[in-house]
Design a protein around this motif. Sequence first.
Motif, mmCIF file in Angstrom:
data_model
loop_
_atom_site.group_PDB
_atom_site.id
_atom_site.type_symbol
_atom_site.label_atom_id
_atom_site.label_comp_id
_atom_site.label_asym_id
_atom_site.label_seq_id
_atom_site.Cartn_x
_atom_site.Cartn_y
_atom_site.Cartn_z
ATOM 1 N N LYS A 221 0.838 -1.204 0.000
ATOM 2 C CA LYS A 221 0.000 0.000 0.000
ATOM 3 C C LYS A 221 0.875 1.258 0.000
ATOM 4 O O LYS A 221 0.597 2.223 -0.722
ATOM 5 C CB LYS A 221 -0.916 -0.005 1.229
ATOM 6 C CG LYS A 221 -2.025 -1.042 1.177
ATOM 7 C CD LYS A 221 -2.848 -1.002 2.455
ATOM 8 C CE LYS A 221 -3.963 -2.045 2.430
ATOM 9 N NZ LYS A 221 -4.747 -2.046 3.699
ATOM 10 N N ALA A 222 1.944 1.233 0.820
ATOM 11 C CA ALA A 222 2.860 2.371 0.864
ATOM 12 C C ALA A 222 3.560 2.562 -0.474
ATOM 13 O O ALA A 222 3.778 3.696 -0.924
ATOM 14 C CB ALA A 222 3.876 2.180 1.987
ATOM 15 N N LEU A 223 3.912 1.465 -1.126
ATOM 16 C CA LEU A 223 4.527 1.549 -2.455
ATOM 17 C C LEU A 223 3.600 2.219 -3.440
ATOM 18 O O LEU A 223 4.010 3.109 -4.203
ATOM 19 C CB LEU A 223 4.911 0.149 -2.937
ATOM 20 C CG LEU A 223 5.338 0.006 -4.394
ATOM 21 C CD1 LEU A 223 6.587 0.846 -4.696
ATOM 22 C CD2 LEU A 223 5.581 -1.475 -4.757
ATOM 23 N N ASN A 224 2.361 1.802 -3.461
ATOM 24 C CA ASN A 224 1.417 2.381 -4.413
ATOM 25 C C ASN A 224 1.163 3.858 -4.137
ATOM 26 O O ASN A 224 1.010 4.664 -5.065
ATOM 27 C CB ASN A 224 0.104 1.592 -4.407
ATOM 28 C CG ASN A 224 0.238 0.273 -5.146
ATOM 29 O OD1 ASN A 224 1.276 -0.010 -5.741
ATOM 30 N ND2 ASN A 224 -0.792 -0.549 -5.114
ATOM 31 N N THR A 225 1.142 4.226 -2.854
ATOM 32 C CA THR A 225 1.013 5.642 -2.505
ATOM 33 C C THR A 225 2.211 6.428 -3.026
ATOM 34 O O THR A 225 2.063 7.530 -3.585
ATOM 35 C CB THR A 225 0.896 5.812 -0.986
ATOM 36 O OG1 THR A 225 -0.288 5.136 -0.518
ATOM 37 C CG2 THR A 225 0.823 7.279 -0.580
ATOM 38 N N TYR A 226 3.390 5.865 -2.864
ATOM 39 C CA TYR A 226 4.617 6.508 -3.364
ATOM 40 C C TYR A 226 4.566 6.660 -4.880
ATOM 41 O O TYR A 226 4.896 7.722 -5.424
ATOM 42 C CB TYR A 226 5.832 5.686 -2.939
ATOM 43 C CG TYR A 226 7.127 6.120 -3.570
ATOM 44 C CD1 TYR A 226 7.843 7.191 -3.061
ATOM 45 C CD2 TYR A 226 7.629 5.459 -4.694
ATOM 46 C CE1 TYR A 226 9.043 7.607 -3.642
ATOM 47 C CE2 TYR A 226 8.825 5.870 -5.281
ATOM 48 C CZ TYR A 226 9.511 6.939 -4.762
ATOM 49 O OH TYR A 226 10.698 7.343 -5.343
#
Length: 231
Positions: A221-226
């Motif tokens: 999820k953090a990757l996709n936000t980034y």
Amino acid sequence: MLLAITRLAEKSTTDAALCKHYGHECRVVSPLRAEIRSSTIQTFVLAAADHEFDAIFFTSALPAQKIAPLLPPHLTKTTRVIAIGPQTTKALHESGIAAETLPTYYSRDFVPYLGDWIKEKRIGIPRADVPNPELINAIEEAGGMAFEYRCYGLEPTNQPLNLDNVDAILFTSANSYKMALLPPLKNILPIAIGDITAEAMRTGGLEPKIIGDGSLEGTLKALNTYLRSIK
């Protein structure tokens, strides 16, 4: 993106499906291998069956996978079983062992989760042969008694990681970074699954671009936000 995920091969069974759910592919790369200590597992199982523990804390999925099938199903009538995350809980449930799940993915939150209940309680901890004095000290300072069973060792594979064509590498533990034989990470996005892993990476001179919450799903999820933020 194609992600390289540093895992013990035994712990990678759900990674591909989860990555696909978040729009990515993955390749498991294993800087470590597990050396299972069957005699220690048997000693722990006998102690658990004899109700020597008030609670058992599984700090990762691998010992849960190896130990849960050997535990008596009635164990949880007298013993609390706590898992560090949903994958560990799933491994226990698949063998009929009911388990509580920590609300976070860090062993440092085990004692706060139990609160005052831990006083004078005996806590069995089947785990890797990796020192965790912070956990043991926290249990003892809260009035509990910790009994570690180091059920498997972590040995370096001493094989360079296959990072051909990958876009990012996700380190799932501090040791998986420390023991990895890495080529130059040119144009490869470095990711830490959580803050402990991130600190190990920084100490080794690699700054993570993304830091997860301690779980693979949270990190994806953090990757996709980034990725959305840099478009």
